[in-house]
Design an enzyme around this catalytic site. Structure first.
Site, short mmCIF file in Angstrom:
data_model
loop_
_atom_site.label_atom_id
_atom_site.label_comp_id
_atom_site.label_asym_id
_atom_site.label_seq_id
_atom_site.Cartn_x
_atom_site.Cartn_y
_atom_site.Cartn_z
N LYS A 13 75.61 18.45 24.99
CA LYS A 13 74.38 18.90 24.34
C LYS A 13 74.21 18.16 23.03
O LYS A 13 75.16 17.69 22.41
CB LYS A 13 74.43 20.42 24.08
CG LYS A 13 75.59 20.92 23.21
CD LYS A 13 75.39 20.78 21.71
CE LYS A 13 76.56 21.38 20.93
NZ LYS A 13 76.51 21.02 19.47
N ASP A 142 78.98 28.30 21.63
CA ASP A 142 78.12 27.40 22.41
C ASP A 142 78.22 27.64 23.91
O ASP A 142 77.37 27.16 24.67
CB ASP A 142 78.49 25.94 22.13
CG ASP A 142 78.07 25.48 20.75
OD1 ASP A 142 77.33 26.21 20.07
OD2 ASP A 142 78.49 24.37 20.34
#
Length: 292
Positions: A13, A142
């Site tokens: 990401k 996350d």
């Protein structure tokens, strides 16, 4: 029941922006960010065992097996589903690491999420996406995003997620050759902790033109190679750091533009850098396993 699942992607990401808007009483920082999935990541392979043993069969430098997030994720899922005849089920996990540790790309969190998604399927534990996201939060802030499975505006410690449209583009990413411990960034007294909160409606399409990365000032102070990479890449666009560092990225609308920058790196960039390109993607490649 399937006995194996191979070539399972754990995509990286990027944080298109990252604001620190406050701090909770327990010390956790309150964040706002946009998470962007890209088509580069690690690959994991799972082979079901029937003796209850959970093993990582690949050596990962600097990461003992018992503390690896993929092993912890597998054990957590097994415990959560203990009332579902899980005693005899185990797994051998192989991992092909491509993402750097301490790079701000979410590599370890993505590996853990892929493990939860894949084993939920292989072990037929039947947990829904939201249940897996709650488990993932125990492993790291996350992890829920990768299980959520699509680009998102995130708040809280990163677990409150809303889908968001992001540009279809290419990214050039520089690994500056340093590993950044997240704790060092968040504990630094110079860290901005009071950025004014934004609303998702403040921008119709998330992009790197919106906001900034509040962690970047601290990271570049502590790790000068990050500052050098940002300065070099800003010749070509709005370069910035992702996460708590160390990786730096810049967006390009066309693949050819990204290729041209990659060529320039080899001419004038630092020999210490590892540089690559990646394409934006809209959804996690394993999302289909949670959409039955």
């Amino acid at each position: 029941m399937a006995s194996s699942l191979n070539n399972c992607p754990a995509p990286a990401k990027l944080n298109l922006f990252l604001h620190v808007t406050g701090r909770r009483a327990d010390g956790y920082h309150l964040l706002q960010t946009v998470f962007q999935l890209i088509d580069r990541g690690d690959l994991l392979h799972f082979d079901v065992r029937e003796d209850g043993i959970i093993r990582r069969v690949t050596e990962v430098e600097g990461v003992p097996e018992d503390s690896d997030l993929i092993v912890r994720a597998a054990k957590l899922l097994k415990t959560a589903a203990a009332n579902r005849s899980m005693e005899r089920l185990g797994v051998d996990i192989r991992i092909e690491k491509q993402l750097p540790m301490g790079g701000g790309l979410g590599g370890g969190s993505s590996d853990a999420a892929t493990t939860l998604i894949a084993l939920n399927h292989l072990w037929q534990t039947g947990l829904a996406r939201q249940e897996l996201m709650k488990l993932g939060l125990q492993l790291g802030a996350d992890v829920p995003f990768f299980i959520f499975g699509q680009n998102a505006f995130a708040e809280g410690v990163g677990e409150a997620l809303v889908p968001v449209a992001t540009p279809d583009c290419w990214y050039v990413v520089i690994e500056p050759g340093v590993s950044v411990p997240t704790a060092a960034i968040f504990s630094d007294p110079d860290l901005t902790r009071d950025t004014k909160p934004v609303r998702i409606s403040d921008f119709p399409e998330a992009s790197t033109g919106f906001g900034k990365n509040d962690l970047q000032v601290v990271a570049t102070k502590l790790f000068p190679p990050i500052a050098e990479a940002i300065k070099w890449l800003r010749q070509y666009g709005d370069a910035r750091m992702t996460g708590s560092g160390a990786c730096v990225f810049c967006a390009f609308s066309q693949e050819q533009q990204a290729d041209e920058v990659l060529e320039e790196v080899h001419k004038t960039g630092s020999a210490q850098w590892k540089v690559w390109k990646a394409k934006s993607i809209e959804r996690h490649p394993l999302s289909y396993l949670l959409e039955s």
